[in-house]
Every structure is written in C-alpha cells, then in structure tokens.
Write a protein that holds these residues in place. Structure first.
Motif, PDB file in Angstrom:
ATOM      1  N   UNK A  70       0.844  -1.183   0.000  1.00 13.88           N
ATOM      2  CA  UNK A  70       0.000   0.000   0.000  1.00 13.88           C
ATOM      3  C   UNK A  70       0.879   1.231   0.000  1.00 13.88           C
ATOM      4  N   UNK A  71       0.274   2.350  -0.402  1.00 15.52           N
ATOM      5  CA  UNK A  71       0.953   3.644  -0.341  1.00 15.52           C
ATOM      6  C   UNK A  71       0.060   4.582   0.472  1.00 15.52           C
ATOM      7  N   UNK A  72       0.658   5.644   0.966  1.00 16.51           N
ATOM      8  CA  UNK A  72      -0.104   6.647   1.711  1.00 16.51           C
ATOM      9  C   UNK A  72       0.438   8.018   1.343  1.00 16.51           C
ATOM     10  N   UNK A  73      -0.455   8.999   1.332  1.00 20.84           N
ATOM     11  CA  UNK A  73      -0.067  10.379   1.101  1.00 20.84           C
ATOM     12  C   UNK A  73      -1.038  11.273   1.859  1.00 20.84           C
ATOM     13  N   UNK A  74      -1.026  12.549   1.574  1.00 16.42           N
ATOM     14  CA  UNK A  74      -1.888  13.482   2.294  1.00 16.42           C
ATOM     15  C   UNK A  74      -3.379  13.228   2.058  1.00 16.42           C
ATOM     16  N   UNK A  75      -3.721  12.491   1.016  1.00 14.39           N
ATOM     17  CA  UNK A  75      -5.122  12.214   0.701  1.00 14.39           C
ATOM     18  C   UNK A  75      -5.664  10.954   1.367  1.00 14.39           C
ATOM     19  N   UNK A  76      -4.790  10.061   1.799  1.00 16.82           N
ATOM     20  CA  UNK A  76      -5.227   8.819   2.434  1.00 16.82           C
ATOM     21  C   UNK A  76      -4.302   7.666   2.124  1.00 16.82           C
ATOM     22  N   UNK A  77      -4.836   6.451   2.292  1.00 21.35           N
ATOM     23  CA  UNK A  77      -4.081   5.226   2.022  1.00 21.35           C
ATOM     24  C   UNK A  77      -4.628   4.613   0.741  1.00 21.35           C
ATOM     25  N   UNK A  78      -3.742   4.066  -0.065  1.00 18.53           N
ATOM     26  CA  UNK A  78      -4.107   3.534  -1.373  1.00 18.53           C
ATOM     27  C   UNK A  78      -3.612   2.095  -1.479  1.00 18.53           C
ATOM     28  N   UNK A  79      -4.544   1.175  -1.745  1.00 12.03           N
ATOM     29  CA  UNK A  79      -4.238  -0.246  -1.844  1.00 12.03           C
ATOM     30  C   UNK A  79      -4.364  -0.688  -3.294  1.00 12.03           C
ATOM     31  N   UNK A  80      -3.259  -1.108  -3.924  1.00 14.48           N
ATOM     32  CA  UNK A  80      -3.357  -1.583  -5.311  1.00 14.48           C
ATOM     33  C   UNK A  80      -3.989  -2.965  -5.347  1.00 14.48           C
ATOM     34  N   UNK A  81      -4.748  -3.222  -6.402  1.00 13.23           N
ATOM     35  CA  UNK A  81      -5.311  -4.558  -6.581  1.00 13.23           C
ATOM     36  C   UNK A  81      -4.250  -5.425  -7.233  1.00 13.23           C
ATOM     37  N   UNK A  82      -4.477  -6.710  -7.199  1.00  6.13           N
ATOM     38  CA  UNK A  82      -3.570  -7.611  -7.909  1.00  6.13           C
ATOM     39  C   UNK A  82      -4.403  -8.378  -8.935  1.00  6.13           C
ATOM     40  N   UNK A  83      -4.750  -7.681 -10.038  1.00  6.16           N
ATOM     41  CA  UNK A  83      -5.630  -8.302 -11.033  1.00  6.16           C
ATOM     42  C   UNK A  83      -4.880  -9.325 -11.871  1.00  6.16           C
ATOM     43  N   UNK A  84      -5.645 -10.053 -12.654  1.00  8.63           N
ATOM     44  CA  UNK A  84      -5.023 -10.963 -13.609  1.00  8.63           C
ATOM     45  C   UNK A  84      -4.357 -10.112 -14.688  1.00  8.63           C
ATOM     46  N   UNK A  85      -3.421 -10.686 -15.439  1.00  3.88           N
ATOM     47  CA  UNK A  85      -2.711  -9.904 -16.456  1.00  3.88           C
ATOM     48  C   UNK A  85      -3.618  -9.247 -17.489  1.00  3.88           C
ATOM     49  N   UNK A  86      -4.817  -9.787 -17.690  1.00  3.24           N
ATOM     50  CA  UNK A  86      -5.709  -9.220 -18.698  1.00  3.24           C
ATOM     51  C   UNK A  86      -6.506  -8.023 -18.181  1.00  3.24           C
ATOM     52  N   UNK A  87      -6.519  -7.804 -16.871  1.00  6.67           N
ATOM     53  CA  UNK A  87      -7.297  -6.712 -16.299  1.00  6.67           C
ATOM     54  C   UNK A  87      -6.430  -5.483 -16.039  1.00  6.67           C
ATOM     55  N   UNK A  88      -7.074  -4.344 -16.061  1.00  6.06           N
ATOM     56  CA  UNK A  88      -6.392  -3.103 -15.693  1.00  6.06           C
ATOM     57  C   UNK A  88      -6.235  -3.057 -14.177  1.00  6.06           C
ATOM     58  N   UNK A  89      -5.060  -2.701 -13.681  1.00  2.00           N
ATOM     59  CA  UNK A  89      -4.915  -2.591 -12.227  1.00  2.00           C
ATOM     60  C   UNK A  89      -5.748  -1.427 -11.692  1.00  2.00           C
ATOM     61  N   UNK A  90      -6.304  -1.621 -10.518  1.00  6.98           N
ATOM     62  CA  UNK A  90      -7.091  -0.574  -9.878  1.00  6.98           C
ATOM     63  C   UNK A  90      -6.530  -0.317  -8.490  1.00  6.98           C
ATOM     64  N   UNK A  91      -6.951   0.788  -7.904  1.00  7.96           N
ATOM     65  CA  UNK A  91      -6.461   1.163  -6.583  1.00  7.96           C
ATOM     66  C   UNK A  91      -7.656   1.524  -5.714  1.00  7.96           C
ATOM     67  N   UNK A  92      -7.666   0.995  -4.502  1.00  9.51           N
ATOM     68  CA  UNK A  92      -8.682   1.368  -3.519  1.00  9.51           C
ATOM     69  C   UNK A  92      -8.132   2.561  -2.742  1.00  9.51           C
ATOM     70  N   UNK A  93      -8.794   3.691  -2.870  1.00 14.23           N
ATOM     71  CA  UNK A  93      -8.387   4.904  -2.161  1.00 14.23           C
ATOM     72  C   UNK A  93      -9.241   5.054  -0.914  1.00 14.23           C
ATOM     73  N   UNK A  94      -8.607   5.102   0.253  1.00 17.29           N
ATOM     74  CA  UNK A  94      -9.315   5.267   1.519  1.00 17.29           C
ATOM     75  C   UNK A  94      -8.835   6.578   2.138  1.00 17.29           C
ATOM     76  N   UNK A  95      -9.754   7.543   2.258  1.00 19.05           N
ATOM     77  CA  UNK A  95      -9.380   8.845   2.821  1.00 19.05           C
ATOM     78  C   UNK A  95      -9.058   8.690   4.304  1.00 19.05           C
TER      79      UNK A  95
END
Length: 176
Positions: A70-95
C-alpha cells in the motif's frame, strides 16, 4: 507538500529472495542428480519436483520486482489490486477520515506486524481483500473491529515497524 509513503518489499529485497529460491532449487536438483541414486524412487522424484518448483518461482520475472502492499499520502491510504494480467490494475483509495487506528501489534501466530482499521464497504472488501478475507475466515480470525475492517501485514524485514507506524500516524494526523 504531498508526502508519499510506501509499504513494500523493495526490488533489491525481491531479488534477494528469488536468489535464495534459486540456490535452494540448485540444492534440490543437485541432490536429485547425485545423492539420491540409491534412494527410493519417491524420494528421488520429490527432490526433482521441489527443485523445479523452486526454480520456477525464482525465474518468474514478476517475482524479481518489488511488491507494493500500500501507499499513503496526504489524501489517504491507497491499496493496489492484484488483477489478472488481462485486467487493468485498480487502486482502492481510503481517505484519512475512513482510517481508524494504525498499530504495531502482535498478530496471529505471535508475530508482530502493522494493523490498519479501514471503514470501507463490503463491496470494497470483496473487490480488494477477498482472498485475504476468505483465508482469515477459514482460519477463524475476525477482521472486524466495530465498523472497521482490519487489514494487517506481518513484520517487514526490510524496515522497522514502529518507525513505519509513526510515519503513517504522522501523515494521518496532519491531514484530518
């Protein structure tokens, strides 16, 4: 000023881990080729299979990159997904408003780690933490503390956990 914090296994750490796996693979394959000549066939082929499995893990290119949990910055914590190679990666942003306690605590098995309480929906839990939630449910761990879903990471050998927790709390306190 937007500080960025990463909780990760660095690329050099991933390379070190893969190198150890390659070494273990070499030991198993060497044992298969030399030490098991007079051994039962089951033991001999067990060494071969283990050697090949460790070698495949060591040679998989994606294992040689660092893993960001995960990463964190002034906006919150961000959790990257671990999709299959065919999917676009997404990020869960939690303020930061939806982040509860951040602790250095004893986790399952008596090992220390970092735990973070997140106020997120069941849909977000299912989308981003489904494998983790299923595993914990099978093992009998409760991941809910009141209205918070608790995500935990075991000790990261590459950084000191108390320092990580303090950095996250500092970023959170400056942004709520």
């Amino acid at each position: 000023m937007n500080r960025v914090f990463k909780y990760e296994t660095p690329a050099w750490g991933a390379k070190l881990i893969c190198s150890v796996y390659a070494l273990v693979s070499g030991v198993f394959l060497l044992a298969y080729g030399t030490w098991t000549d007079n051994s039962p066939w089951l033991l001999k082929y067990a060494f071969l299979i283990l050697g090949l499995v460790f070698l495949l893990v060591a040679l998989k290119p994606s294992n040689w990159k660092g893993w960001v949990y995960f990463t964190a910055d002034d906006n919150g914590i961000h959790f990257p997904s671990s999709p299959s190679p065919s999917e676009e990666p997404t990020v869960l942003d939690v303020s930061w408003d939806n982040v509860g306690n951040i602790k250095h605590e004893k986790l399952y098995g008596g090992e220390y780690g970092i735990s973070i309480e997140l106020k997120i929906s069941q849909l977000e839990i299912d989308d981003y933490f489904s494998n983790l939630a299923k595993t914990k449910k099978i093992l009998g761990f409760n991941q809910m503390r009141g209205e918070y879903f608790v995500i935990a990471y075991a000790n990261n050998s590459f950084r000191k956990l108390p320092d990580l927790v303090n950095q996250l709390i500092d970023i959170k306190c400056k942004n709520i």
